[in-house]
Design an enzyme around this catalytic site. Structure first.
Site, short mmCIF file in Angstrom:
data_model
loop_
_atom_site.label_atom_id
_atom_site.label_comp_id
_atom_site.label_asym_id
_atom_site.label_seq_id
_atom_site.Cartn_x
_atom_site.Cartn_y
_atom_site.Cartn_z
N GLY A 172 51.92 51.89 41.82
CA GLY A 172 52.18 53.22 42.40
C GLY A 172 51.19 53.62 43.47
O GLY A 172 51.07 54.81 43.79
N SER A 212 43.53 51.20 44.39
CA SER A 212 43.68 52.29 43.41
C SER A 212 43.92 51.75 42.00
O SER A 212 44.10 52.54 41.06
CB SER A 212 44.85 53.19 43.79
OG SER A 212 44.63 53.77 45.05
N ARG A 271 40.73 40.59 43.81
CA ARG A 271 41.21 41.33 44.96
C ARG A 271 41.19 40.42 46.21
O ARG A 271 40.29 39.58 46.36
CB ARG A 271 40.29 42.53 45.19
CG ARG A 271 40.71 43.47 46.30
CD ARG A 271 42.01 44.14 46.02
NE ARG A 271 42.20 45.34 46.82
CZ ARG A 271 43.38 45.93 46.98
NH1 ARG A 271 44.46 45.45 46.40
NH2 ARG A 271 43.49 47.03 47.70
N THR A 297 53.36 46.53 43.77
CA THR A 297 52.35 46.35 42.72
C THR A 297 53.05 46.26 41.35
O THR A 297 54.21 46.65 41.21
CB THR A 297 51.31 47.49 42.74
OG1 THR A 297 50.82 47.64 44.07
CG2 THR A 297 50.15 47.26 41.82
N GLU A 303 47.86 43.54 52.22
CA GLU A 303 46.80 44.31 51.58
C GLU A 303 45.75 44.82 52.58
O GLU A 303 44.99 45.73 52.27
CB GLU A 303 46.11 43.42 50.54
CG GLU A 303 45.74 44.12 49.27
CD GLU A 303 46.93 44.36 48.36
OE1 GLU A 303 47.26 45.54 48.16
OE2 GLU A 303 47.52 43.40 47.87
N ASP A 335 45.11 48.40 52.97
CA ASP A 335 44.31 49.19 52.03
C ASP A 335 42.89 49.44 52.55
O ASP A 335 42.14 50.23 51.98
CB ASP A 335 44.24 48.51 50.66
CG ASP A 335 45.47 48.83 49.82
OD1 ASP A 335 46.22 49.76 50.18
OD2 ASP A 335 45.70 48.15 48.80
#
Ligand code: GLY
Length: 570
Positions: A472, A453, A108, A381, A420, A423
Site C-alpha cells: 500500500g 514504507s 531493499r 507490493t 523502486e 522511492d
C-alpha cells in the site's frame, strides 16, 4: 559538590543500576517468554491462495517458517507479479524461536553505481514525469533473490530446489487469472503490447485475457529452474546475471555486472518499542515503517483511547500519523549513508513533546509543522505472515514498487523490472509516485538504498502475538498502526484485516478514509476541527495477519477481504 552529595552518589548509582537491571530483565523477558512457548500449529496468510498453499507444502515437507517464506516469496513472484518478484526487493522480519532472535533481513534494492543524484531531473531542474517509474532507469539493483539465498543458507532447513519447486510448478503449469490481476494487466496493456515476450504470456490478441484463463510463464519457469540448479548466486554472478545486465542495458537502464556481483543483503536490528504493555518489533531503516509506527504509538500512549469518543480517537490517531510521517520525510534514509536520530525519534520524551503540540479542539495544519516545504494503493507490493509450529515467525513485505514494477520485462527471463528508484526523493520536497516528500537523507546516491514504507511487524503482549503487514505504498504504516490498535483492543485476525481504514501522511495535508470508515456525523465533527477530508473511491491495502492467543492456544490467520488472498492454520 557537597560531601553529603558525594556520600549519596554510590547509593544513587546502586539504585540506578538496580533500575537498569530491572529494565534490561523486563526487556529480555518478552522474547524469552515467547521462546519458551510453541504454538503447535502453523499459520500462513498471504495475498494468494496458491502462495499460501506453496508455503504449506514446504512446511509439510519438514521446512520451518523460513523455508516456507522462501516458497511463498517465489510463488508470489509467479501468481502475483504485480506486487513482487525476484527483480524486486523487500524486508524480511524474522523471529527464531530457538534463541528468541529478532532480525530484519534488509533486501531493499540499491541505486546502481552509475546513478546520480539528479538523474531524474529535466533541464528545468524538476523531475521528468514518469522517468523514475516507467523506464529501465527506475530499476534499483534487486535484492529479493539475495534474500532467498540468505534465508536458505542461514535460517532454513530444506535445500533451495525443494523450496522453489512449488513456484516452478506454478510457472510451468500455470494458474487461473483472477480479477485484480486482470485489472492490473489492463493498466499496463500498452507497455506489454510493445514487448512480444510479455504479450505472449499476459495478453490475448492485444487484450487482457478473460478471468480464469490459465497463465503459463515458461521463461520465468526456466529462470527459476536455473536458480534452483545453480543457486541464487547465479542471479548475481552467473548466466542469469549476464542476461539481466544485457537485458536491462538494452531497455535503456544502467545496471552493470559489478552492481549485481556487489549486491548483498544486510542483517539489521529491528526497531523495538513499547505501547501499553505490548512489545512492538518492526522494520528499521531503510524501511521507515518501524520508526513511524513506534513514534505514532508513543504519541498515542499518552491518551486512554479506549475511553474516548470516536471522533476524538480518530483525531488523535490522525495527528500521531501526521507527525510521525513528517519525521519520515525530514529525517529518514539509508542508514549506510545518512545519520538519523533514530533513538530520539522513538523515545517517549520526544513523543511527549509532540503530544504537547496536539490540541483536542482543532487539527494541526501540516504547513504549521516545521519540516519539508512542498512545492492508490494496495496492488503493488505484497506481504505475507508466517508462524510455524515451533514458534518461528516471518513477516515479509516485498515489492517491485508500482504494478508489475515499470512493466518492462528483462528479455529472456520472464522477470519484470522494479521501478523502486521512484522511492528516492528525486528533488527535496517534490512528491514521488506515492505523494511522499523527502529531502537530502533520501536523495539518490550510487549504491544507496531508497527509503521504504514497508512495515512488517510483530506485536507481542502477555496475552498473545500478532504478525502483520501489508502493501500500500505510503498507506502501509498507517494500516499497521490501525491493525496494532485493533489487536490490542481484542479484535481477532478476521476483524483486524476487514476493519475500514483512515490515513494521513503529513503531505498532502488530507485525512483520507475508506467508504464506511467514518459516519456522516464523524466527518462533520472532524471537518469542524479543521481537517480536509477525502473519501477514497477505492479501498486500500492487503493486510495479512496471523495471531496466536497464548491462553487458549488458538492460532488464526486472515487475509484482507480487499484482495483474494488466503489465511490458513495447519
Ligand atoms: N515501494 C514502496 C515502498 O517500499 O515503500
Amino acid at each position: 559538590m557537597s560531601g553529603r552529595t558525594l556520600r549519596r552518589a554510590p547509593r544513587l548509582a546502586k539504585c540506578a543500576f538496580a533500575a537498569f537491571a530491572f529494565v534490561i530483565a523486563a526487556c529480555l523477558a518478552a522474547p524469552l517468554l515467547a521462546a519458551e512457548r510453541a504454538p503447535g500449529h502453523a499459520a500462513i496468510a498471504s495475498a494468494h491462495p496458491l502462495a499460501t498453499a506453496a508455503g504449506h507444502e514446504i512446511l509439510a515437507k519438514g521446512g520451518n517458517a523460513f523455508d516456507a517464506a522462501v516458497a511463498v516469496t517465489a510463488a508470489l513472484a509467479v501468481v502475483e507479479p504485480t506486487g513482487s518478484g525476484l527483480t524486486g526487493g523487500g524486508f524480511y522480519l524474522l523471529h527464531r524461536a530457538s534463541d528468541a532472535r529478532d532480525v530484519m533481513i534488509d533486501a531493499r534494492e540499491k541505486a546502481p553505481l552509475a546513478a546520480t543524484r539528479d538523474m531524474f531531473l529535466g533541464p528545468d531542474g524538476n523531475p521528468v514525469p514518469g522517468m523514475s517509474l516507467n523506464t529501465a532507469l527506475g530499476a534499483g539493483i534487486a535484492g529479493e533473490a539475495a534474500a532467498i539465498e540468505h534465508l536458505v543458507k542461514e535460517y532454513g532447513r530444506l535445500p533451495l530446489a525443494v523450496s522453489l519447486a512449488p513456484a516452478i510448478r506454478l510457472a510451468r503449469e500455470g494458474f487461473p487469472l483472477y480479477t485484480r490481476l486482470r485489472a492490473n494487466i489492463e493498466r499496463k496493456r500498452e507497455v506489454f503490447a510493445k514487448q512480444p515476450e510479455v504479450a505472449r504470456v499476459w495478453l490475448r490478441k492485444g487484450e487482457a485475457p478473460a478471468p480464469g484463463t490459465v497463465i503459463r510463464q515458461p521463461q520465468l519457469a526456466h529462470t527459476l529452474e536455473t536458480l534452483a540448479k545453480r543457486g541464487m548466486r547465479d542471479f548475481y554472478e552467473g548466466e542469469t546475471a549476464r542476461k539481466l545486465v544485457a537485458g536491462v542495458r538494452k531497455l535503456g537502464g544502467i545496471w552493470t555486472a559489478e552492481d549485481l556481483a556487489a549486491y548483498r543483503v544486510v542483517e539489521r536490528a529491528p526497531i523495538v518499542g513499547e505501547y501499553r504493555g505490548a512489545r512492538i518489533v518492526s522494520s528499521s531503516p531503510p524501511a521507515s515503517g518501524g520508526i513511524v509506527l513506534v513514534e505514532a504509538l508513543n504519541v498515542l500512549a499518552g491518551y486512554d483511547l479506549a475511553h474516548l469518543d470516536a471522533v476524538t480517537r480518530t483525531h488523535l490517531i490522525i495527528e500521531s500519523m501526521q507527525r510521525a510521517h513528517r519525521d519520515r520525510a525530514v529525517w529518514l534514509g539509508d542508514p549506510d549513508f545518512v545519520t538519523m536520530p533514530v533513538a530520539e525519534l522513538i523515545h517517549p520524551y520526544y513523543a511527549a513533546g509532540l503530544r504537547a503540540s496536539i490540541r483536542l479542539d482543532r487539527a494541526m495544519p501540516s504547513a504549521d509543522l516545521p519540516g519539508v516545504k512542498p512545492a492508490s494503493q494496495g496492488d503493488n507490493t505484497t506481504h505475507f505472515s508466517i508462524l510455524d509450529a515451533e514458534g518461528n515467525r516471518a513477516a515479509v513485505t516485498i515489492t517491485l514498487n508500482f504494478y508489475f514494477g515499470s512493466g518492462l520485462s528483462v528479455p529472456g527471463t520472464g522477470l519484470f523490472l522494479n521501478d523502486e528508484m521512484d522511492d528516492f526523493s528525486s528533488k527535496a520536497g517534490v512528491p514521488n509516485g506515492f505523494n511522499l516528500v523527502g529531502n537530502a537523507a533520501n536523495a539518490i546516491a550510487p549504491g544507496k538504498r531508497m527509503l521504504s514504507s514497508s512495515t512488517p511487524t510483530f506485536i507481542e503482549t502477555p496475552r498473545g502475538l500478532m504478525i502483520a503487514g501489508t502493501p500500500g505504498g505510503s498507506y502501509i504504516t498507517g494500516m499497521v498502526l490501525l491493525a496494532t490498535l485493533d489487536f490490542l483492543d481484542g479484535r481477532n485476525a478476521a476483524q483486524i484485516v476487514a476493519a475500514p481504514r483512515i490515513h494521513h501522511q503529513y503531505l498532502p495535508d488530507v485525512l483520507q478514509y475508506e467508504p464506511g470508515a467514518l459516519t456522516a456525523a464523524d466527518t462533520a465533527a472532524l471537518a469542524k476541527l479543521g481537517y480536509q477530508l477525502r473519501e477514497s473511491k477505492r479501498r486500500w491495502g492487503n493486510l495479512q495477519v496471523v495471531t496466536w492467543d497464548y491462553a487458549s492456544g488458538r492460532v488464526e490467520a486472515a487475509s484482507d477481504p480487499r484482495g483474494e488472498g488466503e489465511g490458513q492454520v495447519y
